[in-house]
Design an enzyme around this catalytic site. Structure first.
Site: not given
Ligand code: BG6
Ligand code: MG
Length: 225
Positions: A8, A10
């Site tokens: 993953d 984030d």
């Molecule tokens: C994930 C995060 O990686 O991506 C979430 O853990 C986030 O918190 C999701 O909402 C979607 O991300 P984005 O950047 O498309 O808004």
């Molecule tokens: Mg994550």
């Protein structure tokens, strides 16, 4: 045997989970919704729009589809602002070394992030090259906890899901990895991520001895199947 590791992004590779939290918190404050780090656990790993819906549930509010998208976009603008100011030092320590060691062992490396900003983050931090395959929120219909993104990453690598090990900091991500039939390491607290096969505090804490343990588990599971 573990033939691929799927990371993953984030909260696993880089400290962007904090920026997602800060941006959602800012929106929650604007809307007068109480929002804690504990509440934020539910938003990790799920899509942007699903996160918005969870925030609405927390605040007990309903909004039109248009409003919902508008506010989710606002949160995203703040998130991108934070990300644009990131520096390479925000990549978690030990991550590059870990990926190098895994590659030395002939293990394929992929990224599976629900985020539509994943490629921007990789680009800004100059870490696209760490991954053989990148799958992100722009490539899937169902976000984590659905297994779609993990299955897509495995397919692109050409590796059987049962030979994949996933690194995840989100409960939704762990559920998705398990639903894909993969092994999973949780990054964070045991209490929160107890569904994972193993939990460690930081990605960089993973050792080749742990990989050997996973190989033994994979072997056992695959002979039982
Ligand atoms: C994930 C995060 O990686 O991506 C979430 O853990 C986030 O918190 C999701 O909402 C979607 O991300 P984005 O950047 O498309 O808004
Ligand atoms: Mg994550």
């Amino acid at each position: 045997m573990i033939k691929a590791v799927i990371f993953d992004l984030d909260g696993v590779i880089v400290d962007t989970a904090r920026y997602h939290f800060l941006a959602w918190k800012r929106l929650a404050d604007e809307l007068g919704i109480k929002f804690t780090e504990e509440d934020n656990e539910r938003l990790k790993g799920v899509s942007r729009i699903r996160s918005m819906e969870i925030l609405m549930e927390l605040g007990g509010i309903t909004l039109s589809q248009y409003e919902k998208e508008k506010l989710a976009n606002k949160k995203n603008t703040w998130f991108v602002d934070y990300v644009e100011r990131m520096i390479p030092e925000e990549i978690y320590s030990g991550v590059r070394v870990l990926i190098e060691k895994l590659k030395e062992r002939g293990i394929h490396i992929a990224l599976a992030s629900s985020s539509k900003n994943a490629r921007t983050v990789l680009h800004l931090l100059h870490i696209q090259n760490l991954f053989e395959v990148v799958t992100d929120g722009t490539m899937i219909t169902h976000s984590k906890p659905d297994p779609e993104i993990f299955l897509l990453a495995a397919e692109k690598l050409g590796i059987d899901p049962k030979d994949c090990l996933v690194f995840e900091d989100a409960e939704a991500g762990i559920e998705g990895a398990l639903a894909a039939g993969m092994l999973c390491v949780g990054i964070g607290s045991q209490e929160q991520l107890f569904k994972a096969h193993k939990v460690i505090r930081h990605t960089g804490d993973f050792t080749m001895e742990m990989l050997d343990e996973f190989n033994a588990v994979a072997l056992k599971l695959n002979t039982e199947r």
